[in-house]
Design a protein around this motif. Sequence first.
Motif, PDB file in Angstrom:
ATOM      1  N   MET A   1       0.908  -1.245  -0.142  1.00  0.00           N
ATOM      2  CA  MET A   1      -0.084  -0.127  -0.350  1.00  0.00           C
ATOM      3  C   MET A   1       0.725   1.107   0.159  1.00  0.00           C
ATOM      4  SD  MET A   1      -3.361   1.466   3.001  1.00  0.00           S
ATOM      5  CE  MET A   1      -3.283  -0.361   3.251  1.00  0.00           C
ATOM      6  N   ASP A   2       1.047   2.803  -0.535  1.00  0.00           N
ATOM      7  CA  ASP A   2       1.422   3.376  -0.679  1.00  0.00           C
ATOM      8  C   ASP A   2       1.007   4.009   0.730  1.00  0.00           C
ATOM      9  OD1 ASP A   2       1.985   5.640  -1.470  1.00  0.00           O
ATOM     10  OD2 ASP A   2       0.904   6.761  -2.900  1.00  0.00           O
ATOM     11  N   LYS A   3       2.919   4.507   1.022  1.00  0.00           N
ATOM     12  CA  LYS A   3       2.341   5.532   1.828  1.00  0.00           C
ATOM     13  C   LYS A   3       1.576   6.447   2.443  1.00  0.00           C
ATOM     14  CE  LYS A   3       5.526   6.010   5.540  1.00  0.00           C
ATOM     15  NZ  LYS A   3       5.642   5.184   6.456  1.00  0.00           N
ATOM     16  N   TYR A   4       1.208   7.380   1.625  1.00  0.00           N
ATOM     17  CA  TYR A   4       0.543   7.879   1.651  1.00  0.00           C
ATOM     18  C   TYR A   4      -1.209   7.834   1.676  1.00  0.00           C
ATOM     19  CZ  TYR A   4      -2.968  12.335   0.289  1.00  0.00           C
ATOM     20  OH  TYR A   4      -3.781  13.226   0.372  1.00  0.00           O
ATOM     21  N   VAL A   5      -0.943   6.874   1.561  1.00  0.00           N
ATOM     22  CA  VAL A   5      -2.844   6.559   1.307  1.00  0.00           C
ATOM     23  C   VAL A   5      -3.152   5.566   2.853  1.00  0.00           C
ATOM     24  CG1 VAL A   5      -4.519   4.354   0.913  1.00  0.00           C
ATOM     25  CG2 VAL A   5      -3.272   6.036  -0.962  1.00  0.00           C
ATOM     26  N   GLU A   6      -1.865   4.660   2.595  1.00  0.00           N
ATOM     27  CA  GLU A   6      -1.673   4.274   3.866  1.00  0.00           C
ATOM     28  C   GLU A   6      -2.029   5.932   5.439  1.00  0.00           C
ATOM     29  OE1 GLU A   6       0.435   1.372   7.467  1.00  0.00           O
ATOM     30  OE2 GLU A   6       1.870   2.123   5.408  1.00  0.00           O
ATOM     31  N   GLN A   7      -1.085   6.391   5.360  1.00  0.00           N
ATOM     32  CA  GLN A   7      -1.130   7.907   6.263  1.00  0.00           C
ATOM     33  C   GLN A   7      -2.835   8.540   6.744  1.00  0.00           C
ATOM     34  OE1 GLN A   7       0.849   8.388   8.722  1.00  0.00           O
ATOM     35  NE2 GLN A   7       2.008   6.152   8.367  1.00  0.00           N
ATOM     36  N   SER A   8      -3.141   8.193   5.284  1.00  0.00           N
ATOM     37  CA  SER A   8      -4.354   8.992   5.398  1.00  0.00           C
ATOM     38  C   SER A   8      -5.431   8.240   5.926  1.00  0.00           C
ATOM     39  CB  SER A   8      -5.060   9.228   3.915  1.00  0.00           C
ATOM     40  OG  SER A   8      -4.849   8.794   3.262  1.00  0.00           O
ATOM     41  N   LEU A   9      -5.490   6.511   5.702  1.00  0.00           N
ATOM     42  CA  LEU A   9      -6.325   5.886   6.173  1.00  0.00           C
ATOM     43  C   LEU A   9      -6.168   5.799   8.054  1.00  0.00           C
ATOM     44  CD1 LEU A   9      -6.283   3.121   3.723  1.00  0.00           C
ATOM     45  CD2 LEU A   9      -7.912   4.928   4.393  1.00  0.00           C
ATOM     46  N   ILE A  10      -5.191   5.868   8.791  1.00  0.00           N
ATOM     47  CA  ILE A  10      -4.679   6.108   9.982  1.00  0.00           C
ATOM     48  C   ILE A  10      -5.256   6.824  10.281  1.00  0.00           C
ATOM     49  CG2 ILE A  10      -2.914   6.133  11.182  1.00  0.00           C
ATOM     50  CD1 ILE A  10      -1.313   3.980   9.766  1.00  0.00           C
ATOM     51  N   GLN A  11      -4.863   8.724   9.686  1.00  0.00           N
ATOM     52  CA  GLN A  11      -5.981   9.419  10.240  1.00  0.00           C
ATOM     53  C   GLN A  11      -6.800   9.469   9.997  1.00  0.00           C
ATOM     54  OE1 GLN A  11      -3.576  12.833   8.194  1.00  0.00           O
ATOM     55  NE2 GLN A  11      -4.618  14.544   9.884  1.00  0.00           N
ATOM     56  N   ILE A  12      -7.790   8.524   8.943  1.00  0.00           N
ATOM     57  CA  ILE A  12      -8.984   8.697   9.521  1.00  0.00           C
ATOM     58  C   ILE A  12      -9.489   7.518  10.372  1.00  0.00           C
ATOM     59  CG2 ILE A  12     -11.455   7.917   8.081  1.00  0.00           C
ATOM     60  CD1 ILE A  12     -10.116   8.728   5.317  1.00  0.00           C
ATOM     61  N   CYS A  13      -8.743   6.367  10.553  1.00  0.00           N
ATOM     62  CA  CYS A  13      -9.251   5.689  11.800  1.00  0.00           C
ATOM     63  C   CYS A  13      -9.192   6.490  12.947  1.00  0.00           C
ATOM     64  CB  CYS A  13      -8.684   4.551  11.954  1.00  0.00           C
ATOM     65  SG  CYS A  13      -8.763   3.773  10.692  1.00  0.00           S
ATOM     66  N   LYS A  14      -8.432   7.363  13.205  1.00  0.00           N
ATOM     67  CA  LYS A  14      -7.326   8.044  15.054  1.00  0.00           C
ATOM     68  C   LYS A  14      -8.833   9.057  14.292  1.00  0.00           C
ATOM     69  CE  LYS A  14      -2.736   7.051  15.272  1.00  0.00           C
ATOM     70  NZ  LYS A  14      -1.468   7.502  15.712  1.00  0.00           N
ATOM     71  N   VAL A  15      -9.767   9.753  13.855  1.00  0.00           N
ATOM     72  CA  VAL A  15     -10.168  10.986  13.841  1.00  0.00           C
ATOM     73  C   VAL A  15     -11.230  10.465  14.631  1.00  0.00           C
ATOM     74  CG1 VAL A  15     -10.968  11.285  11.615  1.00  0.00           C
ATOM     75  CG2 VAL A  15     -10.882  13.204  13.630  1.00  0.00           C
ATOM     76  N   SER A  16     -11.650   9.528  13.689  1.00  0.00           N
ATOM     77  CA  SER A  16     -13.260   8.777  14.198  1.00  0.00           C
ATOM     78  C   SER A  16     -13.352   7.848  15.717  1.00  0.00           C
ATOM     79  CB  SER A  16     -13.258   7.384  13.541  1.00  0.00           C
ATOM     80  OG  SER A  16     -12.755   6.109  13.416  1.00  0.00           O
ATOM     81  N   THR A  17     -12.492   7.593  16.232  1.00  0.00           N
ATOM     82  CA  THR A  17     -12.572   7.757  17.699  1.00  0.00           C
ATOM     83  C   THR A  17     -12.909   8.774  18.420  1.00  0.00           C
ATOM     84  OG1 THR A  17      -9.811   7.626  18.796  1.00  0.00           O
ATOM     85  CG2 THR A  17     -10.567   5.347  17.641  1.00  0.00           C
ATOM     86  N   LYS A  18     -12.731   9.987  18.053  1.00  0.00           N
ATOM     87  CA  LYS A  18     -12.806  11.225  18.615  1.00  0.00           C
ATOM     88  C   LYS A  18     -14.631  10.775  18.852  1.00  0.00           C
ATOM     89  CE  LYS A  18      -8.246  12.967  19.072  1.00  0.00           C
ATOM     90  NZ  LYS A  18      -7.914  11.614  18.365  1.00  0.00           N
ATOM     91  N   ASN A  19     -15.087  11.856  19.517  1.00  0.00           N
ATOM     92  CA  ASN A  19     -16.618  12.007  19.144  1.00  0.00           C
ATOM     93  C   ASN A  19     -17.079  12.879  18.693  1.00  0.00           C
ATOM     94  OD1 ASN A  19     -19.002  10.916  19.405  1.00  0.00           O
ATOM     95  ND2 ASN A  19     -19.621  11.476  21.683  1.00  0.00           N
ATOM     96  N   SER A  20     -15.951  13.350  17.776  1.00  0.00           N
ATOM     97  CA  SER A  20     -16.342  14.928  17.409  1.00  0.00           C
ATOM     98  C   SER A  20     -17.193  14.980  15.993  1.00  0.00           C
ATOM     99  CB  SER A  20     -15.026  15.889  17.183  1.00  0.00           C
ATOM    100  OG  SER A  20     -15.782  17.596  16.729  1.00  0.00           O
ATOM    101  N   ILE A  21     -18.099  15.059  15.003  1.00  0.00           N
ATOM    102  CA  ILE A  21     -18.495  14.970  13.421  1.00  0.00           C
ATOM    103  C   ILE A  21     -17.898  16.592  13.339  1.00  0.00           C
ATOM    104  CG2 ILE A  21     -20.205  15.585  12.186  1.00  0.00           C
ATOM    105  CD1 ILE A  21     -20.378  13.145  13.958  1.00  0.00           C
ATOM    106  N   VAL A  22     -17.247  17.475  13.045  1.00  0.00           N
ATOM    107  CA  VAL A  22     -16.828  18.134  12.787  1.00  0.00           C
ATOM    108  C   VAL A  22     -15.636  17.939  12.464  1.00  0.00           C
ATOM    109  CG1 VAL A  22     -15.631  20.372  13.559  1.00  0.00           C
ATOM    110  CG2 VAL A  22     -17.882  20.321  13.987  1.00  0.00           C
TER     111      VAL A  22
END
Length: 90
Positions: A1-22
């Motif tokens: 997997m491309d490094k950029y894609v992996e980092q973006s998916l990790i960031q999306i996963c991490k932000v999904s754990t915060k209870n903030s829609i914004v």
Amino acid sequence: MDKYVEQSLIQICKVSTKNSIVKYNKVIKSYYLNNKTVASKVMCNGDDISDFARKHGSYKVAAKLERSINGAVKITDIAAVSKINVKFDE
């Protein structure tokens, strides 16, 4: 997997754990993604992203993800559906 894609998916996963829609909306829009794509294709540490968010107490984000995929009826070839799984340290 491309490094950029992996980092973006990790960031999306991490932000999904915060209870903030914004914060969640800001991150997915920065990668030009929509809720339906994220909800149906992204897996975090082996769980669907909505289950992952709920497991971490982020019920608002989990509900938003579930609404995005439950709103429409669609016939899908199960063998053709592929999800992208990313594993990271929490």
